[in-house]
Design a protein around this motif. Structure first.
Motif, short mmCIF file in Angstrom:
data_model
loop_
_atom_site.label_atom_id
_atom_site.label_comp_id
_atom_site.label_asym_id
_atom_site.label_seq_id
_atom_site.Cartn_x
_atom_site.Cartn_y
_atom_site.Cartn_z
N LEU A 282 -1.14 7.79 1.27
CA LEU A 282 -1.68 8.91 0.49
C LEU A 282 -0.69 10.05 0.39
O LEU A 282 -0.53 10.65 -0.68
N ARG A 283 0.01 10.35 1.45
CA ARG A 283 0.99 11.44 1.42
C ARG A 283 2.06 11.19 0.35
O ARG A 283 2.43 12.08 -0.40
N ASP A 284 2.56 9.95 0.27
CA ASP A 284 3.57 9.62 -0.73
C ASP A 284 3.00 9.72 -2.14
O ASP A 284 3.69 10.17 -3.06
N LEU A 285 1.76 9.29 -2.31
CA LEU A 285 1.12 9.37 -3.61
C LEU A 285 0.97 10.82 -4.05
O LEU A 285 1.27 11.18 -5.20
N LEU A 286 0.52 11.68 -3.15
CA LEU A 286 0.33 13.10 -3.49
C LEU A 286 1.63 13.81 -3.83
O LEU A 286 1.66 14.69 -4.67
N THR A 287 2.73 13.42 -3.19
CA THR A 287 4.02 14.08 -3.50
C THR A 287 4.53 13.68 -4.88
O THR A 287 5.37 14.38 -5.44
N GLN A 288 4.03 12.60 -5.45
CA GLN A 288 4.45 12.18 -6.79
C GLN A 288 3.74 12.98 -7.88
O GLN A 288 4.20 13.02 -9.00
N TRP A 289 2.62 13.61 -7.56
CA TRP A 289 1.84 14.32 -8.55
C TRP A 289 2.38 15.74 -8.74
O TRP A 289 2.77 16.41 -7.79
N ALA B 244 0.85 -1.19 0.00
CA ALA B 244 0.00 0.00 0.00
C ALA B 244 0.88 1.24 0.00
O ALA B 244 1.87 1.31 0.72
N VAL B 245 0.52 2.20 -0.83
CA VAL B 245 1.24 3.47 -0.90
C VAL B 245 0.48 4.48 -0.04
O VAL B 245 -0.70 4.74 -0.30
#
Length: 79
Positions: free
Chosen positions: A52-59, A49-50
């Motif tokens: 959410l914070r890590d996912l948002l920093t990739q965008w 599971a990724v």
């Protein structure tokens, strides 16, 4: 990486898919996994599971401004 001794299991059909019942001591966390073939072996790994914070920093940030909305909210109604 921990390894365990092999365990004899039976394969069965689930509709058009071949399936295997995973013994409790070998259960994977979560509800999803990744399966891949390496030669004659099938490797099953839990889906990581990724957060959410890590996912948002990739965008990349949006450069577009949000449009103005001409529609005002409805008036309150007494019931």
């Amino acid at each position: 990486m921990t390894t365990t001794a092999g365990r004899h299991v039976r394969l069965f059909r689930n509709g058009r898919n071949q399936a295997i019942r995973i013994p409790r001591e070998l259960e994977l966390p979560g509800n999803e996994a990744i399966i891949r073939r390496e030669g004659a072996n099938l490797i099953i790994e839990p889906l990581k599971a990724v957060p959410l914070r890590d996912l948002l920093t990739q965008w990349a940030p949006l450069d577009d401004a949000f449009p103005d909305i001409d529609d005002s909210p409805p008036e309150p109604v007494d019931l």
